[in-house]
Write a protein that holds these residues in place. Structure first.
Motif, PDB file in Angstrom:
ATOM      1  N   GLY A  67      -3.030  56.185 -12.751  1.00  0.00           N
ATOM      2  CA  GLY A  67      -2.443  57.534 -12.679  1.00  0.00           C
ATOM      3  C   GLY A  67      -0.930  57.488 -12.525  1.00  0.00           C
ATOM      4  O   GLY A  67      -0.235  56.806 -13.279  1.00  0.00           O
ATOM      5  N   LYS A  68      -0.438  58.216 -11.539  1.00  0.00           N
ATOM      6  CA  LYS A  68       1.022  58.323 -11.326  1.00  0.00           C
ATOM      7  C   LYS A  68       1.488  57.398 -10.202  1.00  0.00           C
ATOM      8  O   LYS A  68       2.480  57.695  -9.510  1.00  0.00           O
ATOM      9  CB  LYS A  68       1.382  59.772 -10.961  1.00  0.00           C
ATOM     10  N   THR A  69       0.770  56.288  -9.999  1.00  0.00           N
ATOM     11  CA  THR A  69       1.096  55.415  -8.863  1.00  0.00           C
ATOM     12  C   THR A  69       2.549  54.939  -8.873  1.00  0.00           C
ATOM     13  O   THR A  69       3.191  54.880  -7.822  1.00  0.00           O
ATOM     14  CB  THR A  69       0.131  54.208  -8.844  1.00  0.00           C
ATOM     15  N   THR A  70       3.080  54.596 -10.041  1.00  0.00           N
ATOM     16  CA  THR A  70       4.468  54.084 -10.077  1.00  0.00           C
ATOM     17  C   THR A  70       5.445  55.157  -9.593  1.00  0.00           C
ATOM     18  O   THR A  70       6.352  54.865  -8.806  1.00  0.00           O
ATOM     19  CB  THR A  70       4.836  53.595 -11.500  1.00  0.00           C
ATOM     20  N   ASP A  71       5.252  56.402 -10.032  1.00  0.00           N
ATOM     21  CA  ASP A  71       6.117  57.495  -9.548  1.00  0.00           C
ATOM     22  C   ASP A  71       6.023  57.594  -8.026  1.00  0.00           C
ATOM     23  O   ASP A  71       7.023  57.767  -7.334  1.00  0.00           O
ATOM     24  CB  ASP A  71       5.681  58.858 -10.131  1.00  0.00           C
ATOM     25  N   GLN A  72       4.787  57.471  -7.535  1.00  0.00           N
ATOM     26  CA  GLN A  72       4.561  57.591  -6.098  1.00  0.00           C
ATOM     27  C   GLN A  72       5.223  56.436  -5.340  1.00  0.00           C
ATOM     28  O   GLN A  72       5.815  56.638  -4.282  1.00  0.00           O
ATOM     29  CB  GLN A  72       3.060  57.526  -5.827  1.00  0.00           C
ATOM     30  N   LEU A  73       5.138  55.235  -5.912  1.00  0.00           N
ATOM     31  CA  LEU A  73       5.762  54.072  -5.255  1.00  0.00           C
ATOM     32  C   LEU A  73       7.273  54.249  -5.191  1.00  0.00           C
ATOM     33  O   LEU A  73       7.911  53.927  -4.186  1.00  0.00           O
ATOM     34  CB  LEU A  73       5.410  52.784  -6.011  1.00  0.00           C
ATOM     35  N   ILE A  74       7.839  54.795  -6.265  1.00  0.00           N
ATOM     36  CA  ILE A  74       9.297  55.006  -6.279  1.00  0.00           C
ATOM     37  C   ILE A  74       9.690  56.019  -5.190  1.00  0.00           C
ATOM     38  O   ILE A  74      10.630  55.805  -4.422  1.00  0.00           O
ATOM     39  CB  ILE A  74       9.766  55.480  -7.677  1.00  0.00           C
ATOM     40  N   ALA A  75       8.909  57.109  -5.113  1.00  0.00           N
ATOM     41  CA  ALA A  75       9.209  58.134  -4.102  1.00  0.00           C
ATOM     42  C   ALA A  75       9.051  57.544  -2.696  1.00  0.00           C
ATOM     43  O   ALA A  75       9.874  57.802  -1.807  1.00  0.00           O
ATOM     44  CB  ALA A  75       8.278  59.334  -4.293  1.00  0.00           C
ATOM     45  N   THR A  76       8.022  56.720  -2.502  1.00  0.00           N
ATOM     46  CA  THR A  76       7.774  56.114  -1.189  1.00  0.00           C
ATOM     47  C   THR A  76       8.919  55.172  -0.813  1.00  0.00           C
ATOM     48  O   THR A  76       9.366  55.143   0.334  1.00  0.00           O
ATOM     49  CB  THR A  76       6.445  55.313  -1.232  1.00  0.00           C
ATOM     50  N   GLY A 121      14.402  55.986   6.049  1.00  0.00           N
ATOM     51  CA  GLY A 121      13.815  55.730   7.368  1.00  0.00           C
ATOM     52  C   GLY A 121      12.375  56.189   7.533  1.00  0.00           C
ATOM     53  O   GLY A 121      11.821  56.124   8.623  1.00  0.00           O
ATOM     54  N   GLN A 122      11.745  56.674   6.464  1.00  0.00           N
ATOM     55  CA  GLN A 122      10.374  57.206   6.573  1.00  0.00           C
ATOM     56  C   GLN A 122       9.393  56.329   5.814  1.00  0.00           C
ATOM     57  O   GLN A 122       9.501  56.201   4.590  1.00  0.00           O
ATOM     58  CB  GLN A 122      10.327  58.584   5.933  1.00  0.00           C
ATOM     59  N   VAL A 123       8.433  55.736   6.518  1.00  0.00           N
ATOM     60  CA  VAL A 123       7.425  54.928   5.831  1.00  0.00           C
ATOM     61  C   VAL A 123       6.107  55.702   5.843  1.00  0.00           C
ATOM     62  O   VAL A 123       5.545  55.979   6.899  1.00  0.00           O
ATOM     63  CB  VAL A 123       7.234  53.562   6.522  1.00  0.00           C
ATOM     64  N   ASP A 124       5.671  56.087   4.656  1.00  0.00           N
ATOM     65  CA  ASP A 124       4.442  56.872   4.580  1.00  0.00           C
ATOM     66  C   ASP A 124       3.660  56.480   3.320  1.00  0.00           C
ATOM     67  O   ASP A 124       4.026  56.851   2.207  1.00  0.00           O
ATOM     68  CB  ASP A 124       4.807  58.365   4.551  1.00  0.00           C
ATOM     69  N   THR A 125       2.588  55.722   3.532  1.00  0.00           N
ATOM     70  CA  THR A 125       1.788  55.280   2.387  1.00  0.00           C
ATOM     71  C   THR A 125       0.456  56.024   2.313  1.00  0.00           C
ATOM     72  O   THR A 125      -0.423  55.638   1.547  1.00  0.00           O
ATOM     73  CB  THR A 125       1.508  53.760   2.468  1.00  0.00           C
ATOM     74  N   ASP A 126       0.338  57.084   3.097  1.00  0.00           N
ATOM     75  CA  ASP A 126      -0.951  57.798   3.192  1.00  0.00           C
ATOM     76  C   ASP A 126      -1.488  58.236   1.832  1.00  0.00           C
ATOM     77  O   ASP A 126      -2.641  58.003   1.498  1.00  0.00           O
ATOM     78  CB  ASP A 126      -0.814  59.042   4.080  1.00  0.00           C
ATOM     79  N   ALA A 127      -0.623  58.908   1.065  1.00  0.00           N
ATOM     80  CA  ALA A 127      -1.090  59.465  -0.211  1.00  0.00           C
ATOM     81  C   ALA A 127      -1.561  58.346  -1.138  1.00  0.00           C
ATOM     82  O   ALA A 127      -2.630  58.444  -1.766  1.00  0.00           O
ATOM     83  CB  ALA A 127       0.036  60.258  -0.863  1.00  0.00           C
ATOM     84  N   ARG A 148      16.134  44.834  -7.012  1.00  0.00           N
ATOM     85  CA  ARG A 148      15.163  43.750  -6.858  1.00  0.00           C
ATOM     86  C   ARG A 148      14.008  44.196  -5.946  1.00  0.00           C
ATOM     87  O   ARG A 148      12.837  43.987  -6.251  1.00  0.00           O
ATOM     88  CB  ARG A 148      15.867  42.525  -6.250  1.00  0.00           C
ATOM     89  N   THR A 149      14.349  44.859  -4.844  1.00  0.00           N
ATOM     90  CA  THR A 149      13.293  45.332  -3.934  1.00  0.00           C
ATOM     91  C   THR A 149      12.473  46.423  -4.612  1.00  0.00           C
ATOM     92  O   THR A 149      11.245  46.486  -4.465  1.00  0.00           O
ATOM     93  CB  THR A 149      13.929  45.865  -2.626  1.00  0.00           C
ATOM     94  N   MET A 150      13.147  47.289  -5.363  1.00  0.00           N
ATOM     95  CA  MET A 150      12.416  48.355  -6.062  1.00  0.00           C
ATOM     96  C   MET A 150      11.386  47.748  -7.019  1.00  0.00           C
ATOM     97  O   MET A 150      10.244  48.215  -7.092  1.00  0.00           O
ATOM     98  CB  MET A 150      13.402  49.260  -6.805  1.00  0.00           C
ATOM     99  N   ASP A 151      11.764  46.698  -7.734  1.00  0.00           N
ATOM    100  CA  ASP A 151      10.813  46.039  -8.633  1.00  0.00           C
ATOM    101  C   ASP A 151       9.616  45.500  -7.860  1.00  0.00           C
ATOM    102  O   ASP A 151       8.466  45.646  -8.276  1.00  0.00           O
ATOM    103  CB  ASP A 151      11.498  44.878  -9.376  1.00  0.00           C
ATOM    104  N   HIS A 152       9.909  44.890  -6.715  1.00  0.00           N
ATOM    105  CA  HIS A 152       8.824  44.327  -5.915  1.00  0.00           C
ATOM    106  C   HIS A 152       7.875  45.450  -5.450  1.00  0.00           C
ATOM    107  O   HIS A 152       6.656  45.320  -5.525  1.00  0.00           O
ATOM    108  CB  HIS A 152       9.407  43.570  -4.709  1.00  0.00           C
TER     109      HIS A 152
END
Ligand code: ADP
Ligand code: ASP
Ligand code: MG
Length: 443
Positions: free
Chosen positions: A40-49, A56-62, A104-108
């Motif tokens: 689905g849209k996981t890559t978009d979600q990873l970028i937003a996360t 300063g906000q870590v939220d992987t719930d969605a 580099r971190t974004m790619d990871h």
């Protein structure tokens, strides 16, 4: 062997994943190598996360909930993906502590999308009786340069990929989009890059064909989300398809055809939700239709840079300086026109304002610089355009009737395209007007 690539849209729900698996099952006799995007849209979600972590906000719930639902609906064990989710969470905490997010971190971070989808789908395949194992493309030899977010595969990797794949017995389910540089950092091939991965693997293993499974009936006469009257194109030449992808048709990543062309491997674009539709076959042979072109495509969010010199510099010198300045910053140029004292250049869409700031400032030493953002390239593509005389007039009239003034009209020497510039807000009326012309008009 064949390559079967399934895009995020084909993997968005458990039901769709089951459809993909049944398609793989049907092709087992042809020894499929499966390439997957993130679900689905996981890559978009990873970028937003990742961006939220930088604040300063870590939220992987969605993300977790979405994948947990897929796992539940496919009757799998969450432990299949749990280690990856926990690595992702640790990395995001690192980003939030440092408040730093490098390419580099974004790619990871983006890599977790494909690493999760391949584990999940391989496990689901096993549940359906298909012997399959998940692999990271970089563990099978897909090495790239270090251009994070837009990496280019090294030219020498095919032998290694072929050898690695040759040693795999069951169906390999391989991450699209990802590579590793020679320092061992994970890289990505640009948004939508799993199509490119499919043809890199296809060329390396000398595949019989590369199948790109998506959510529409192949490549169409225009983006069906812009005009519902879009029709699928049964055949396209490699050159037409390359132009079409280059000028923004999302259905194919712009680099997809490069490895396939070299090895003359046919590429088919097919619909996971409608697998009996023949879709589009992309081959060497050009086919001429009765229409003035094959497809109308668009590329939004490009930037127009006008550079005017005080006439002390020739147009040639001005153009050369402007292009080398942009090239030095790896800013791609899509269109260029010159007059005696002004050079106009259109840059690619993935550069944000901050990125363009430095090269644009550097251009000021050559003359006055004017920047117009939120522009779009509209382009008609097809080998039918070759040698046609009246087509430009027809196209202009069609958009002018919608009150749109086309700027920077250009046609490449190959005559496979006619492109011009409008505002982002004019994309829909311009595409629809030209598409209506394409469907109704005959050469
Ligand atoms: P996937 O998830 O399979 O990679 P994409 O979203 O990347 O799928 O590409 C498919 C989408 O491309 C379609 O849903 C369609 O809206 C869009 N698209 C844009 N231009 C075209 C075109 N000329 N023909 C077909 N689809 C197009
Ligand atoms: N998952 C990546 C993206 O969304 C690559 C792909 O889908 O082809 O861009
Ligand atoms: Mg895609």
């Amino acid at each position: 062997m064949i390559v079967m690539k399934f895009g995020g849209s084909s993997l968005a729900t458990a039901e769709k994943i089951r459809l993909c698996i049944s398609l793989v099952k049907n092709e087992l006799a042809r020894h499929p190598l499966v390439i997957l995007s993130a679900c689905g849209k996981t890559t978009d979600q990873l970028i937003a996360t990742a961006k939220a972590a930088k604040q300063g906000q870590v939220d992987t719930d969605a993300l977790e909930q979405y994948h947990r639902q897929l796992i539940d609906e496919l009757n799998l064990d969450y432990r299949v993906i749990e280690p990856l989710i926990s690595q992702l969470t640790t990395l995001l905490h690192g980003v939030s502590l440092l408040r730093e997010l490098t390419p580099r971190t974004m790619d990871h971070i983006m890599s977790f999308g494909e690493r999760i989808s391949t584990r999940l789908v391989a496990a689901a395949m096993a549940g359906e009786g298909v012997v399959a194992s998940a692999y990271n493309s970089f563990d099978l030899g897909l090495l790239t340069d270090s251009r994070h977010n837009n990496a280019i595969p090294l030219s020498s990797i095919e032998g290694e990929i072929k050898e690695q794949v040759g040693q795999i017995d069951p169906v390999p389910v391989v991450t699209g989009f990802l590579g590793k540089d020679q320092q061992g950092n994970i890289t990505t091939l640009g948004r939508g890059g799993s199509d490119f991965s499919a043809s890199i693997f296809g060329a390396a293993i000398d595949a019989e064909e590369v199948q790109i499974w998506t959510d529409v009936n192949g490549v169409m006469t225009c983006d069906p989300s812009v005009d519902g009257d879009a029709q699928s194109l049964p055949v396209l030449s490699f050159n037409e398809a390359s132009e079409l992808a280059y000028y923004g048709a999302e259905v194919l990543h712009p680099n997809t055809l490069i490895p396939a062309i070299r090895k003359h491997i046919p590429v088919r674009v097919l619909n996971t939700l409608n697998p009996t539709d023949p879709g589009t076959k992309i081959t060497v042979e050009p086919v001429r239709t009765e229409r003035f072109a094959k497809s109308i495509v668009y590329k939004e969010d490009v930037c127009l840079i006008n550079l005017t010199s005080p006439r002390l510099m020739s147009a040639v010198a001005l153009l050369s300086n402007a292009v080398s300045e942009l090239t030095r910053h790896e800013v791609g140029v899509h269109m260029a026109t010159t007059s005696e004292a002004t050079v106009s250049l259109v840059t690619d869409r993935h550069y944000d304002e901050a990125y363009l700031e430095e090269p644009i400032n550097n251009l000021r030493k050559y003359g006055e610089v004017e920047v117009e953002r939120k522009k779009a390239i509209i382009c008609a593509i097809g080998q039918e355009l070759k040698g046609q005389v009246g087509v430009l007039g027809k196209m202009f009239t069609a958009v002018a009737e919608k009150g749109i003034k086309a700027k920077m009209v250009s046609q490449s020497a190959s005559e496979l395209n006619i492109a011009f510039l409008v505002d982002n807000t004019e994309i829909e009326p311009a595409v629809r007007a030209l598409h209506a012309l394409l469907l109704n008009d005959r050469e």
